[in-house]
Design an enzyme around this catalytic site. Sequence first.
Site, PDB file in Angstrom:
ATOM      1  N   TYR A 139      28.631  51.251 -25.458  1.00 19.09           N
ATOM      2  CA  TYR A 139      29.188  52.502 -25.244  1.00 19.09           C
ATOM      3  C   TYR A 139      30.416  52.876 -25.157  1.00 19.09           C
ATOM      4  O   TYR A 139      30.827  54.070 -25.340  1.00 19.09           O
ATOM      5  CB  TYR A 139      28.465  53.187 -24.036  1.00 19.09           C
ATOM      6  CG  TYR A 139      26.960  52.990 -23.957  1.00 19.09           C
ATOM      7  CD1 TYR A 139      26.269  53.918 -24.823  1.00 19.09           C
ATOM      8  CD2 TYR A 139      26.285  52.006 -23.395  1.00 19.09           C
ATOM      9  CE1 TYR A 139      24.843  53.792 -24.865  1.00 19.09           C
ATOM     10  CE2 TYR A 139      25.072  51.971 -23.183  1.00 19.09           C
ATOM     11  CZ  TYR A 139      24.237  52.699 -24.113  1.00 19.09           C
ATOM     12  OH  TYR A 139      22.788  52.678 -23.893  1.00 19.09           O
ATOM     13  N   TYR A 179      20.248  60.483 -24.596  1.00 21.26           N
ATOM     14  CA  TYR A 179      20.537  60.415 -22.946  1.00 21.26           C
ATOM     15  C   TYR A 179      22.039  59.675 -22.597  1.00 21.26           C
ATOM     16  O   TYR A 179      22.594  59.888 -21.641  1.00 21.26           O
ATOM     17  CB  TYR A 179      19.437  59.477 -22.215  1.00 21.26           C
ATOM     18  CG  TYR A 179      19.618  58.206 -21.956  1.00 21.26           C
ATOM     19  CD1 TYR A 179      19.734  57.318 -23.012  1.00 21.26           C
ATOM     20  CD2 TYR A 179      20.141  57.612 -20.913  1.00 21.26           C
ATOM     21  CE1 TYR A 179      19.993  55.817 -22.819  1.00 21.26           C
ATOM     22  CE2 TYR A 179      20.437  56.183 -20.598  1.00 21.26           C
ATOM     23  CZ  TYR A 179      20.370  55.280 -21.478  1.00 21.26           C
ATOM     24  OH  TYR A 179      20.625  54.078 -21.337  1.00 21.26           O
ATOM     25  N   ARG A 180      22.630  59.120 -23.872  1.00 19.71           N
ATOM     26  CA  ARG A 180      23.705  58.340 -23.503  1.00 19.71           C
ATOM     27  C   ARG A 180      24.369  57.863 -24.811  1.00 19.71           C
ATOM     28  O   ARG A 180      23.481  57.771 -25.486  1.00 19.71           O
ATOM     29  CB  ARG A 180      23.415  57.249 -22.454  1.00 19.71           C
ATOM     30  CG  ARG A 180      24.560  56.362 -22.214  1.00 19.71           C
ATOM     31  CD  ARG A 180      23.903  55.027 -21.538  1.00 19.71           C
ATOM     32  NE  ARG A 180      25.046  54.382 -20.798  1.00 19.71           N
ATOM     33  CZ  ARG A 180      24.644  53.278 -20.155  1.00 19.71           C
ATOM     34  NH1 ARG A 180      23.526  52.765 -20.112  1.00 19.71           N
ATOM     35  NH2 ARG A 180      25.534  52.518 -19.622  1.00 19.71           N
TER      36      ARG A 180
END
Length: 517
Positions: free
Chosen positions: A89, A462-463
């Site tokens: 991420y 969601y992310r």
Amino acid sequence: MPLSSYSIPPERLAAARRSFAAIVGAQNLFFDAEDQDSYSDAFAVDDSRHRPAGAIAPDTVEQIQAIVRVAAEHRIPLWPISRGKNLGYGGSAPVLEGSVILDLSRMKKIEYDEENGTVLLEPGVGFYDLYDFLKARGLKHWLSTPGNSWGSVIGNALDRGVGYTPYGEHTTKLCGMEVVLADGTLVRTGMGALTGSPTWQLYRFGFGPAWDQMFVQSNLGIVTKAGLWLMPEPESLMGMDLEFDRPEDLGPLIDAIAPLRREGVLQQSPTIGNWLRAAAILTTRAEWTDQKGALSDTVIAAIRKKFQMGWWGVSLRLYGRETINREAYAILESEMNKLKPLSMKRTSWKRGDPLEMTGWTGTPLTFPMQNANWHGGLGGHIGFSPVLPQSGSAAMEQFRRTYQRYQEFGMDYQASFAFGERHLINVNAILLDKDDPDMMRRVDPFIRTLVADAKAHGYGEYRTHLDYMDLVASTYDFNGGALGKLNAKVKAALDPFGIIAPGKSGIGTAAGQSGDR
Ligand code: ADP
């Protein structure tokens, strides 16, 4: 206009560095080229992006308050991290290139309320730190750890990371926070707002609006402490590891697990993974083929045969009193047998038995990270993770659509479908081969296609990785993007100079929203 890089005028940065050094000591400032490298994103698809100007590592709340005041004065964007292990991420890197990383990994205090099963943690407390702390006190409470447990407990919960025990939805186990706002104000949320309250870690909501989630996946404050609920050590743990043979077994499996989860027969959050999720940590691609592009069915069949894997595998676990687990196990067994699994392996543990070092027992682990070596050489991964309803047909459609795209873009399909209480998250990993420029060029259009496909079906992520925060935020578009506008208004009110994590979750990226830099 998106703001992707910001070059702090050198004289301003120099003045800010002098003030930062006075606050934390010069030894806690990291501004060399090597430091900039090590705080960059190790799994970046494009290494030229998201490079920070440097990092500063305070170890008290007062230092953080002083730092944000200096940052506001000199308009220095700060990117707070806990331990910065958010690999896939963005790791420790900021959205906005040239930001200064606010590294909170030196803040490691743990307060433990053994009777109530709660902890109050500083951001630098890692899963291993907390595990060692609890182990030294007899492991009366278990952790819930993510697949790669080298990050911080709070950092993970703040990015909505997940684990696999009944406490696996980490962000929902947060209870009460202490936060430094952009103007240096220190706030405690929930019952923490009542000075001396013994219920800060027990009742989430306090009085009036509850703000904990406002600081999750957010850039509205710097979290300096957070409360977390822990699972009491169960009397027994029972479960089964199941393998299913065919891609189309996914739908019925989801439809069988979902009601058990909703009813509470199953209280943990199982995740159904495809064969590559398991295989990528056991073998490397080169052992099977030298062909580029998506793996052929023949190669897939050979790998599955060698490791006796289904197309899909799932582990179900029951935690708690032995008598209850035994009854619940019989229900699971009967429901799963109806689906004719390829294999069903029973596991059990009783208090006093040696603890298996697996995610199911909340012990931290890092071996799943081995999947970054699937291609050999310089590896990594990036995710695409839309939220779906717990519906077998919706999941099958999502799987077929996505699998087709993996073939089209020549990528090896690695995916899982992870249960929450009422939703599924379809985590798709793209295993990177950073030594293959041709593959690396395909990654960005591939992700953009997947996001567009999901959006066309009403699904959002969601992310996401730093590179896609604006894109994903733009898919949350009801009423002309009213939610994004609300976020921007709150951001402007709390952080008019845009100094805390500009660009996080797509907030504060447009010029003008980030103050008068
Ligand atoms: P971990 O150490 O578990 O890997 P990170 O430190 O990488 O977690 O945190 C994940 C993300 O959460 C960061 O990129 C940042 O956006 C946000 N974050 C982490 N710690 C804080 C904090 N203390 N306050 C505000 N946001 C944070």
